[in-house]
Scaffold this active site. Structure first.
Site, short mmCIF file in Angstrom:
data_model
loop_
_atom_site.label_atom_id
_atom_site.label_comp_id
_atom_site.label_asym_id
_atom_site.label_seq_id
_atom_site.Cartn_x
_atom_site.Cartn_y
_atom_site.Cartn_z
CE LYS A 1 -2.12 0.82 3.87
NZ LYS A 1 -1.41 2.01 4.38
CB THR A 2 3.55 2.45 2.27
OG1 THR A 2 2.75 2.25 3.43
CG2 THR A 2 4.37 3.72 2.43
CG ASP B 1 -1.97 5.59 4.00
OD1 ASP B 1 -2.53 4.61 3.49
OD2 ASP B 1 -0.94 5.51 4.69
CD GLU B 2 -3.93 2.65 7.00
OE1 GLU B 2 -4.98 2.00 6.77
OE2 GLU B 2 -2.84 2.12 7.23
CD GLN C 1 -5.02 -4.26 7.29
OE1 GLN C 1 -4.18 -4.03 8.16
NE2 GLN C 1 -4.71 -4.29 6.01
NE ARG D 1 -1.24 -6.51 11.14
CZ ARG D 1 -1.27 -5.85 9.98
NH1 ARG D 1 -0.36 -4.95 9.70
NH2 ARG D 1 -2.20 -6.11 9.09
#
Length: 611
Positions: free
Chosen positions: A30-31, A229-230, A260, A563
Site C-alpha cells: 500500500k505505502t 492513506d487509510e 482492517q 501482522r
C-alpha cells in the site's frame, strides 16, 4: 522505482485522473503504491505545492517523506526565491504537503486564524487542557458535576465537532438543559485563550468552507491532487473536508482496506470506504490482492476468517511466498498457564536463532499484559510495552497498591502522600485510620474492595478518564491476581520487584514487543502470538449483541494474524473464541496444555461452535 511494482500497482500509479479507490489487502504494498503515485504526479509536471498527501500518523507521514526524499524528487526552494504570494491561502511551499489530517487542518487555520478571531500563533489545546477548561466553566457557573459530568460534556462537544452537527439544531434539542450554554462558553473561552482544541483542527476548516464559497474555491484551486492513506479510518468531519476540497477537480486518490477497519471507537466510519462509488460518480476501483508479507498458509487462514464478515468489499488475497508453517492454537487452563506457554514457545524460537525484535505478543485489552509481564520478568526475558505503560506503572494500579502498602506499613509516607494527592482529605483520613487495622482482619481482595468502595474509586475513574473502562479492566486483573496469594506481604514484595522500573519503558531494539492489537496495526513481525483468544475477550463481551461490532472484532483478529510473516501462535483458556472455529482446520496444529502435559489434538473435535 516503477519496475518494482506489479501490474495492479502500476495501473494505480499511472491513473490518468478523477476519483480512484485502491482496495489494498494486508501486506500488498500500500505505502509503496501511494509513494509512487505521488512521485508519478511530480514527474508528470504537477507542481509539488498542488499536492496534498494525508496520512493518519506522523510515523507514516515521515516514512512517506523519507521515501520520496530518497529518490530526489522534491524541489527545495533557493534562499532568494519568493516564499509567499498574497493571493494564495498561505505561504507557498516547494514540496507536497505530506502529513496528518490534523497537521493539514492546523496549516489552514494558521492562514485563516483571523476568520475565527485568533492570531496565527494560536495554541492547540489537548484533551487534558480542554477538560480543565470545561471544569473551570462548570465551577464559574455553579453547575454541579453530578449533573454535568465534565468528561461527558467533553465527549458531547467532541461529537458536535467530529460529526459537524448543526449548532442551531443542537441548541433547540437541548433547550431544557445548560449544555448549549456550556458549549458556547467553552467556544468563547477558547477564543479568549487564542486557542483551538484538537477537534477544531478539522471542524473549523470544514465550517469555514461550508459557509464561505469564496474561501472554498480558493483552496480547491490551490490543491489539485489529494491523496489519502487509510481511507477506511476517516470520520465524518475528515470525510466532509476531503469531499469539499476535491469536489471541483475530482482528482482524489484514496487507499485503504476495509478488512482492517478497527477504530470505530474513535469515530471512524468505514462505510465512507464502502460507499466511495456512490459518492463519486465514475469512480475507478483497483484491488491490490498480492501479499508480499506473509506465508501462503497465513494468507489462506486469515482470508477464510474474514470471509465470514458480510459488510465488506471482498478481496482474494494471494501470494507467491511459500506455504510456511501451520498456525498453532494452544488451549490452557488459565491466563498464568497461557503466559508460561507463550514464554516457552518464545524460548524455542530464540534457540532457532529468531531475533527477539521479530517476536510480538498481541492482546485485546491492556489488562492482559499483567500475566505475560509477570512470567517475562521472572525469567529475565527482555520485553517492551509498545505504545503504553507497563502494568504496574498504570495510575489506577499504583493508587491501589499505595493503599495496600500503607495498610501493612503505616510508616510509608510516600504511599500516604499518593493517597492524599488522589483522594480528598476526608477520604484519606478514613483510609489512614482504618487500613492498618483492617489489614489484620481482611483478605487482600477484601482490602482492595474496601479501598475502592470507601473512595468511590470507580466513580472517580469514570469522571476523570476517557478510558476508564480499560482502567476498570486493569483493576479487575489486579484483584484476580491478588486472589491467588494467601500471604499479602509476599504479594506486595512481588509487586515491588515487578514495578521497580515504573514509568514508560525504555526503547529496546532487542526485546519482545507486547501491545494491544489496535497498536499493532501497520506493524509486522516474523512471529505473532495472540493471547486470550477467548469468547467474551476476542470478540469482546461488549460487542456480542450487535452485528457491526462483532464484525469489527473479527477484523481485529484478522489484523492480528496478518501482522505475521512466518508464524502465528493463537492461545486461549476457558471458552475458545468463535473466530478460532472459523479458521480452516487443515492449516492448524492444535495443542491442549494441562498440568499433566501437552497433547496434540484434532481441532475439529475440540472446537466449541457458538451461534
Amino acid at each position: 522505482m516503477e519496475e518494482e511494482l506489479n501490474k495492479k500497482q502500476k495501473e494505480a500509479v499511472a491513473h490518468s485522473g478523477g476519483p480512484l479507490l485502491i482496495s489494498a489487502g494486508a501486506g500488498s504494498g500500500k505505502t509503496r503504491t501511494l509513494v509512487n503515485r505521488l512521485l508519478h504526479l511530480l514527474k508528470s509536471g504537477v507542481k509539488p505545492n498542488e499536492i496534498v498527501a494525508i496520512t493518519f500518523t506522523n510515523k507514516a507521514a515521515n516514512e512517506m517523506r523519507n521515501r520520496i526524499s530518497a529518490y530526489g524528487q522534491l524541489h527545495v526552494a533557493n534562499s532568494n526565491e519568493k516564499k509567499s504570494e498574497s493571493h494564495m491561502p498561505y505561504a507557498i511551499s516547494h514540496e507536497p504537503f505530506i502529513g496528518t489530517f490534523h497537521s493539514f487542518g492546523a496549516r489552514i487555520l494558521k492562514a485563516e486564524a483571523g476568520y475565527f478571531k485568533r492570531t496565527k500563533d494560536f495554541t492547540i489545546f489537548d484533551n487534558e487542557d480542554s477538560l480543565s477548561l470545561i471544569k473551570k466553566i462548570l465551577k464559574e457557573n455553579d453547575l454541579p458535576k453530578e449533573r454535568y459530568n465534565p468528561l461527558a460534556i467533553s465527549k458531547k462537544i467532541s461529537d458536535i465537532k467530529d460529526e459537524i452537527i448543526d449548532i442551531e439544531e443542537f441548541e433547540e434539542e437541548n433547550a431544557a438543559n445548560k449544555i448549549p450554554d456550556i458549549f458556547n462558553a467553552y467556544e468563547n473561552a477558547l477564543q479568549k485563550n487564542n486557542a483551538f482544541d484538537f477537534d477544531d483542527l478539522i471542524e473549523k476548516p470544514v465550517r469555514l468552507f461550508l459557509k464561505n464559497q469564496e474561501k472554498l474555491e480558493l483552496y480547491q484551486k490551490r490543491f489539485n491532487h489529494i491523496l489519502v492513506d487509510e481511507y477506511q479510518d476517516i470520520n465524518t468531519s475528515q470525510y466532509i473536508l476531503i469531499k469539499l476540497l476535491a469536489q471541483k477537480h475530482k482528482n482524489l486518490f484514496v487507499i485503504g482496506d476495509d478488512a482492517q477497519s478497527i477504530y470505530s471507537f474513535r469515530g471512524s466510519d468505514f462505510r465512507n470506504f464502502l460507499n466511495f462509488e456512490r459518492d463519486w460518480s465514475g469512480a475507478k476501483i483497483i484491488k491490490l490482492e498480492e501479499n508480499y508479507r506473509s506465508s501462503a498458509n497465513i494468507i489462506s487462514a486469515s482470508s477464510m476468517l474474514i470471509k465470514n464478515n458480510t459488510i465488506q468489499k471482498p478481496k482474494n488475497l494471494w501470494t507467491k511466498n511459500q506455504s510456511g508453517e501451520l498456525m498453532q492454537i494452544s488451549a490452557y487452563e488459565n491466563a498464568e498457564e497461557e503466559a508460561w506457554g507463550i514464554y516457552e514457545n518464545i524460548i524455542k524460537l530464540l534457540k532457532n536463532k529468531e531475533p527477539l525484535e521479530e517476536i510480538a505478543v498481541l492482546y485485546r485489552t491492556n489488562a492482559q499484559s499483567r500475566a505475560i509481564e509477570q512470567v517475562f520478568i521472572q525469567n529475565n526475558l527482555p520485553y517492551e510495552i509498545f505504545g503504553g505503560l507497563k502494568f504496574y506503572a498504570r495510575k489506577e494500579i499504583k493508587d491501589l497498591i499505595a493503599g495496600l502498602r500503607y495498610a501493612f506499613n503505616p510508616k510509608d509516607s510516600v504511599s500516604l502522600e499518593r493517597m492524599e494527592k488522589t483522594f480528598s482529605k476526608t477520604k484519606t483520613r478514613i483510609l489512614a485510620e482504618n487500613l492498618p487495622r483492617l489489614s489484620k482482619e481482611l483478605s487482600l481482595v477484601q482490602l482492595i474492595n474496601f479501598l475502592i468502595e470507601n473512595t468511590n474509586y470507580m466513580e472517580y475513574l469514570k469522571k476523570n478518564f476517557h478510558n476508564y473502562q480499560d482502567r476498570l479492566g486493569n483493576i479487575t486483573e489486579l484483584i484476580n491476581f491478588a486472589a491467588t496469594y494467601e500471604n499479602p506481604l509476599e504479594f506486595l514484595e512481588n509487586v515491588s520487584l515487578m514495578s521497580a522500573s515504573d514509568g514508560k519503558p525504555k526503547m529496546q531494539k532487542s526485546a519482545v514487543k507486547l501491545m494491544t492489537i489496535h497498536m499493532a496495526k501497520g506493524l509486522e513481525f516474523n512471529n505473532i502470538f495472540v493471547a486470550g483468544c477467548n469468547e467474551k475477550l476476542l470478540p469482546h463481551e461488549q460487542s456480542l449483541l450487535k452485528k457491526e461490532e462483532l464484525e469489527e472484532e473479527r477484523r481485529l483478529m484478522y489484523v492480528a494474524i496478518t501482522r505475521a510473516r512466518k508464524r502465528v501462535f493463537l492461545s486461549f483458556y476457558d471458552l475458545p473464541s468463535r473466530f478460532l472455529g472459523e479458521l480452516p482446520p487443515e492449516l492448524i496444529e492444535f495443542k491442549k496444555v494441562t498440568s499433566y502435559g501437552t497433547e496434540n489434538k484434532n481441532w475439529d473435535d475440540e472446537t466449541i461452535y457458538l451461534e
